[in-house]
Write a protein that holds these residues in place. Structure first.
Motif, PDB file in Angstrom:
ATOM      1  N   TRP A   1       0.849  -1.188   0.000  1.00 54.49           N
ATOM      2  CA  TRP A   1       0.000   0.000   0.000  1.00 54.49           C
ATOM      3  C   TRP A   1       0.882   1.233   0.000  1.00 54.49           C
ATOM      4  CZ3 TRP A   1      -0.133   4.034   3.506  1.00 54.49           C
ATOM      5  CH2 TRP A   1      -1.167   4.961   3.343  1.00 54.49           C
ATOM      6  N   VAL A   2       0.493   2.244  -0.774  1.00 51.04           N
ATOM      7  CA  VAL A   2       1.261   3.486  -0.814  1.00 51.04           C
ATOM      8  C   VAL A   2       0.334   4.680  -0.642  1.00 51.04           C
ATOM      9  CG1 VAL A   2       1.193   3.522  -3.345  1.00 51.04           C
ATOM     10  CG2 VAL A   2       2.888   4.901  -2.157  1.00 51.04           C
ATOM     11  N   GLY A   3       0.737   5.584   0.219  1.00 49.85           N
ATOM     12  CA  GLY A   3       0.068   6.870   0.364  1.00 49.85           C
ATOM     13  C   GLY A   3       0.908   7.912  -0.357  1.00 49.85           C
ATOM     14  N   LEU A   4       0.401   8.419  -1.463  1.00 50.39           N
ATOM     15  CA  LEU A   4       1.161   9.339  -2.309  1.00 50.39           C
ATOM     16  C   LEU A   4       0.602  10.744  -2.178  1.00 50.39           C
ATOM     17  CD1 LEU A   4       3.336   9.761  -4.541  1.00 50.39           C
ATOM     18  CD2 LEU A   4       1.519   9.294  -6.216  1.00 50.39           C
ATOM     19  N   ASP A   5       1.471  11.682  -1.814  1.00 48.33           N
ATOM     20  CA  ASP A   5       1.058  13.077  -1.729  1.00 48.33           C
ATOM     21  C   ASP A   5       0.928  13.683  -3.124  1.00 48.33           C
ATOM     22  OD1 ASP A   5       1.219  12.894   1.016  1.00 48.33           O
ATOM     23  OD2 ASP A   5       3.217  13.792   1.134  1.00 48.33           O
ATOM     24  N   ILE A   6      -0.171  14.353  -3.352  1.00 56.01           N
ATOM     25  CA  ILE A   6      -0.357  15.167  -4.556  1.00 56.01           C
ATOM     26  C   ILE A   6      -0.615  16.574  -4.059  1.00 56.01           C
ATOM     27  CG2 ILE A   6      -1.740  15.573  -6.615  1.00 56.01           C
ATOM     28  CD1 ILE A   6      -0.022  13.090  -6.806  1.00 56.01           C
ATOM     29  N   LYS A   7       0.362  17.456  -4.259  1.00 52.46           N
ATOM     30  CA  LYS A   7       0.378  18.716  -3.534  1.00 52.46           C
ATOM     31  C   LYS A   7      -0.350  19.852  -4.236  1.00 52.46           C
ATOM     32  CE  LYS A   7       4.700  17.398  -1.318  1.00 52.46           C
ATOM     33  NZ  LYS A   7       4.172  17.314   0.061  1.00 52.46           N
ATOM     34  N   ALA A   8      -0.474  19.771  -5.560  1.00 50.74           N
ATOM     35  CA  ALA A   8      -1.068  20.862  -6.333  1.00 50.74           C
ATOM     36  C   ALA A   8      -1.235  20.387  -7.765  1.00 50.74           C
ATOM     37  CB  ALA A   8      -0.155  22.095  -6.286  1.00 50.74           C
ATOM     38  N   THR A   9      -1.820  21.240  -8.603  1.00 52.24           N
ATOM     39  CA  THR A   9      -1.757  20.942 -10.028  1.00 52.24           C
ATOM     40  C   THR A   9      -0.279  20.921 -10.410  1.00 52.24           C
ATOM     41  OG1 THR A   9      -1.992  23.308 -10.497  1.00 52.24           O
ATOM     42  CG2 THR A   9      -3.994  21.957 -10.571  1.00 52.24           C
ATOM     43  N   PHE A  10       0.081  20.058 -11.338  1.00 52.30           N
ATOM     44  CA  PHE A  10       1.491  19.771 -11.556  1.00 52.30           C
ATOM     45  C   PHE A  10       2.277  20.975 -12.088  1.00 52.30           C
ATOM     46  CE2 PHE A  10      -0.784  15.700 -11.832  1.00 52.30           C
ATOM     47  CZ  PHE A  10      -0.176  15.067 -10.756  1.00 52.30           C
ATOM     48  N   ASN A  11       1.585  21.906 -12.721  1.00 51.02           N
ATOM     49  CA  ASN A  11       2.262  23.108 -13.217  1.00 51.02           C
ATOM     50  C   ASN A  11       2.471  24.153 -12.130  1.00 51.02           C
ATOM     51  OD1 ASN A  11      -0.497  23.636 -13.059  1.00 51.02           O
ATOM     52  ND2 ASN A  11      -0.452  25.125 -14.715  1.00 51.02           N
ATOM     53  N   LYS A  12       1.932  23.919 -10.924  1.00 46.58           N
ATOM     54  CA  LYS A  12       2.080  24.867  -9.826  1.00 46.58           C
ATOM     55  C   LYS A  12       2.778  24.258  -8.616  1.00 46.58           C
ATOM     56  CE  LYS A  12      -1.993  27.594 -11.143  1.00 46.58           C
ATOM     57  NZ  LYS A  12      -3.311  28.134 -10.702  1.00 46.58           N
TER      58      LYS A  12
ATOM     59  N   LEU B   1      -4.294  29.553   1.503  1.00 49.99           N
ATOM     60  CA  LEU B   1      -3.232  30.417   0.993  1.00 49.99           C
ATOM     61  C   LEU B   1      -2.382  29.722  -0.066  1.00 49.99           C
ATOM     62  CD1 LEU B   1      -1.936  32.222   4.228  1.00 49.99           C
ATOM     63  CD2 LEU B   1      -3.706  32.954   2.609  1.00 49.99           C
ATOM     64  N   LEU B   2      -2.432  28.399  -0.077  1.00 50.51           N
ATOM     65  CA  LEU B   2      -1.643  27.617  -1.026  1.00 50.51           C
ATOM     66  C   LEU B   2      -2.491  27.027  -2.141  1.00 50.51           C
ATOM     67  CD1 LEU B   2       0.619  25.703   1.526  1.00 50.51           C
ATOM     68  CD2 LEU B   2       1.213  27.743   0.205  1.00 50.51           C
ATOM     69  N   LEU B   3      -3.714  26.663  -1.816  1.00 48.45           N
ATOM     70  CA  LEU B   3      -4.592  26.015  -2.785  1.00 48.45           C
ATOM     71  C   LEU B   3      -5.979  26.655  -2.728  1.00 48.45           C
ATOM     72  CD1 LEU B   3      -3.684  22.236  -2.313  1.00 48.45           C
ATOM     73  CD2 LEU B   3      -3.283  23.612  -4.357  1.00 48.45           C
ATOM     74  N   PRO B   4      -6.195  27.731  -3.440  1.00 46.50           N
ATOM     75  CA  PRO B   4      -7.548  28.292  -3.517  1.00 46.50           C
ATOM     76  C   PRO B   4      -8.493  27.286  -4.160  1.00 46.50           C
ATOM     77  CG  PRO B   4      -6.102  29.319  -5.142  1.00 46.50           C
ATOM     78  CD  PRO B   4      -5.227  28.487  -4.257  1.00 46.50           C
ATOM     79  N   GLU B   5      -9.780  27.499  -3.969  1.00 49.34           N
ATOM     80  CA  GLU B   5     -10.752  26.493  -4.390  1.00 49.34           C
ATOM     81  C   GLU B   5     -10.717  26.225  -5.890  1.00 49.34           C
ATOM     82  OE1 GLU B   5     -14.664  26.786  -2.853  1.00 49.34           O
ATOM     83  OE2 GLU B   5     -13.998  26.301  -0.811  1.00 49.34           O
ATOM     84  N   GLU B   6     -10.428  27.226  -6.685  1.00 50.89           N
ATOM     85  CA  GLU B   6     -10.372  26.976  -8.128  1.00 50.89           C
ATOM     86  C   GLU B   6      -9.223  26.031  -8.484  1.00 50.89           C
ATOM     87  OE1 GLU B   6      -8.713  31.238  -7.476  1.00 50.89           O
ATOM     88  OE2 GLU B   6     -10.313  29.946  -6.675  1.00 50.89           O
TER      89      GLU B   6
ATOM     90  N   ALA C   1      -3.435  31.679   9.601  1.00 48.86           N
ATOM     91  CA  ALA C   1      -4.500  31.928   8.628  1.00 48.86           C
ATOM     92  C   ALA C   1      -5.778  31.204   9.033  1.00 48.86           C
ATOM     93  CB  ALA C   1      -4.054  31.469   7.246  1.00 48.86           C
ATOM     94  N   SER C   2      -6.894  31.799   8.704  1.00 48.80           N
ATOM     95  CA  SER C   2      -8.191  31.195   9.013  1.00 48.80           C
ATOM     96  C   SER C   2      -8.572  30.169   7.941  1.00 48.80           C
ATOM     97  CB  SER C   2      -9.265  32.272   9.086  1.00 48.80           C
ATOM     98  OG  SER C   2     -10.553  31.686   9.221  1.00 48.80           O
ATOM     99  N   LEU C   3      -9.077  29.026   8.382  1.00 50.84           N
ATOM    100  CA  LEU C   3      -9.576  27.989   7.481  1.00 50.84           C
ATOM    101  C   LEU C   3     -11.101  27.923   7.501  1.00 50.84           C
ATOM    102  CD1 LEU C   3      -6.529  27.168   7.832  1.00 50.84           C
ATOM    103  CD2 LEU C   3      -7.281  24.811   7.557  1.00 50.84           C
ATOM    104  N   ALA C   4     -11.731  28.902   8.123  1.00 48.97           N
ATOM    105  CA  ALA C   4     -13.184  28.888   8.261  1.00 48.97           C
ATOM    106  C   ALA C   4     -13.866  28.859   6.890  1.00 48.97           C
ATOM    107  CB  ALA C   4     -13.642  30.122   9.040  1.00 48.97           C
TER     108      ALA C   4
ATOM    109  N   GLU D   1     -18.784  23.530   1.183  1.00 49.96           N
ATOM    110  CA  GLU D   1     -19.563  22.295   1.069  1.00 49.96           C
ATOM    111  C   GLU D   1     -19.884  21.975  -0.384  1.00 49.96           C
ATOM    112  OE1 GLU D   1     -23.009  22.224   3.501  1.00 49.96           O
ATOM    113  OE2 GLU D   1     -21.932  22.641   5.376  1.00 49.96           O
ATOM    114  N   SER D   2     -20.154  22.994  -1.157  1.00 52.09           N
ATOM    115  CA  SER D   2     -20.503  22.755  -2.558  1.00 52.09           C
ATOM    116  C   SER D   2     -19.315  22.181  -3.322  1.00 52.09           C
ATOM    117  CB  SER D   2     -20.976  24.055  -3.220  1.00 52.09           C
ATOM    118  OG  SER D   2     -19.961  25.042  -3.193  1.00 52.09           O
ATOM    119  N   LEU D   3     -18.106  22.640  -3.026  1.00 51.50           N
ATOM    120  CA  LEU D   3     -16.921  22.097  -3.691  1.00 51.50           C
ATOM    121  C   LEU D   3     -16.680  20.656  -3.266  1.00 51.50           C
ATOM    122  CD1 LEU D   3     -14.480  22.522  -5.540  1.00 51.50           C
ATOM    123  CD2 LEU D   3     -13.200  23.271  -3.521  1.00 51.50           C
ATOM    124  N   VAL D   4     -16.833  20.381  -1.986  1.00 50.91           N
ATOM    125  CA  VAL D   4     -16.650  19.009  -1.500  1.00 50.91           C
ATOM    126  C   VAL D   4     -17.626  18.068  -2.189  1.00 50.91           C
ATOM    127  CG1 VAL D   4     -16.805  17.499   0.514  1.00 50.91           C
ATOM    128  CG2 VAL D   4     -15.707  19.745   0.725  1.00 50.91           C
ATOM    129  N   GLU D   5     -18.878  18.483  -2.319  1.00 51.52           N
ATOM    130  CA  GLU D   5     -19.872  17.638  -2.990  1.00 51.52           C
ATOM    131  C   GLU D   5     -19.502  17.421  -4.453  1.00 51.52           C
ATOM    132  OE1 GLU D   5     -23.666  19.414  -2.491  1.00 51.52           O
ATOM    133  OE2 GLU D   5     -23.741  19.099  -0.302  1.00 51.52           O
TER     134      GLU D   5
END
Length: 240
Positions: free
Chosen positions: A125-136, A173-178, A213-216, A221-225
């Protein structure tokens, strides 16, 4: 470049967790933390393991003695870090642990595609980190070309057939919703079937800006869905 295979006695283990129920899904595991990582992700919660060092803090013989005594009491051994694939002794270490009957887990940041391919046949089993879109990626890792390395590692895992979990650490601050949506779409297009979002936690993090930074309300919820519907298995891990 990374060196070729080395004697297992030289594996640089900077720490060990004797018992864990959270580092290998569904298994009781011991976790070995290998020293060294070239990337400098701001949210890293093991920054003390980033430096490779010149010695081996934990003796491999002592580790094997411990694992021999725990055979039948724990199910698996997870190699974590730092970045375990930095160590040329990793493959030999996995082989020795496997002879004791343990399942092998790997936590991988996706830095060294060649060595990852070498050890994947030994991994259950492997847990692989994917940190961002690959160009960022460099925005997170502070390392040019890191997105290409991570993409090659992801492709290797998907091609191997090994059981896996992809994990992305979320911070506004690192990964905005878009960016999160763009990343999810790209992974779904690659036929990823097990994807985990884990909210940033400040434990061990030395970056005051990220910690304060605030994570509130993040992620919404709409993005998670929307993202959940893209994957066979999708999990959002929130801090307790």
């Amino acid at each position: 470049m990374i060196p070729d295979a080395a004697p297992v006695s030289s594996l640089r283990v900077g720490g060990m967790t004797p018992f864990s129920t959270s580092d290998y899904p569904g298994q009781m595991a011991a976790v070995l933390f290998v020293q060294g990582c070239p990337w400098r992700c701001g949210y890293c919660h093991n920054p003390h393991l980033q430096e490779r060092g010149t010695d081996t803090p934990l003796d491999w013989g002592d580790i094997m003695t411990f694992l021999q005594r725990r055979a039948g009491l724990i199910d698996a051994v997870v190699f974590s870090g730092g970045e375990p694939t930095i160590d040329p002794a990793l493959e030999n270490a996995m082989q020795q642990v496997k002879t004791l009957g343990y399942k092998i887990g790997l936590h991988c940041a996706g830095i060294y595609p060649r060595r990852l391919k070498e050890v994947l046949p030994l991994v259950d089993w492997v847990g692989l980190d994917i940190k961002a879109t690959f160009n960022k990626y460099a925005h997170i890792t502070q390392f040019a070309g890191s997105g290409d390395q991570a993409l090659a590692c992801l492709q290797a895992v998907l091609a191997s057939g090994v059981d896996y979990e992809l994990r992305t650490t979320l911070h506004p601050l690192l990964l905005p919703e878009e960016d999160l949506l763009e990343l999810a779409k790209s992974l779904a297009k690659m036929k990823v079937n097990n994807y985990v979002w884990q909210l940033f936690r400040d434990q061990g993090c030395n970056d005051a800006v990220l910690n304060n930074a605030s994570l509130a309300g993040y992620p919404s919820e709409s993005l998670v869905e929307q993202v959940s519907a893209m994957f066979t298995r999708f999990t959002l891990k929130k801090n307790a």
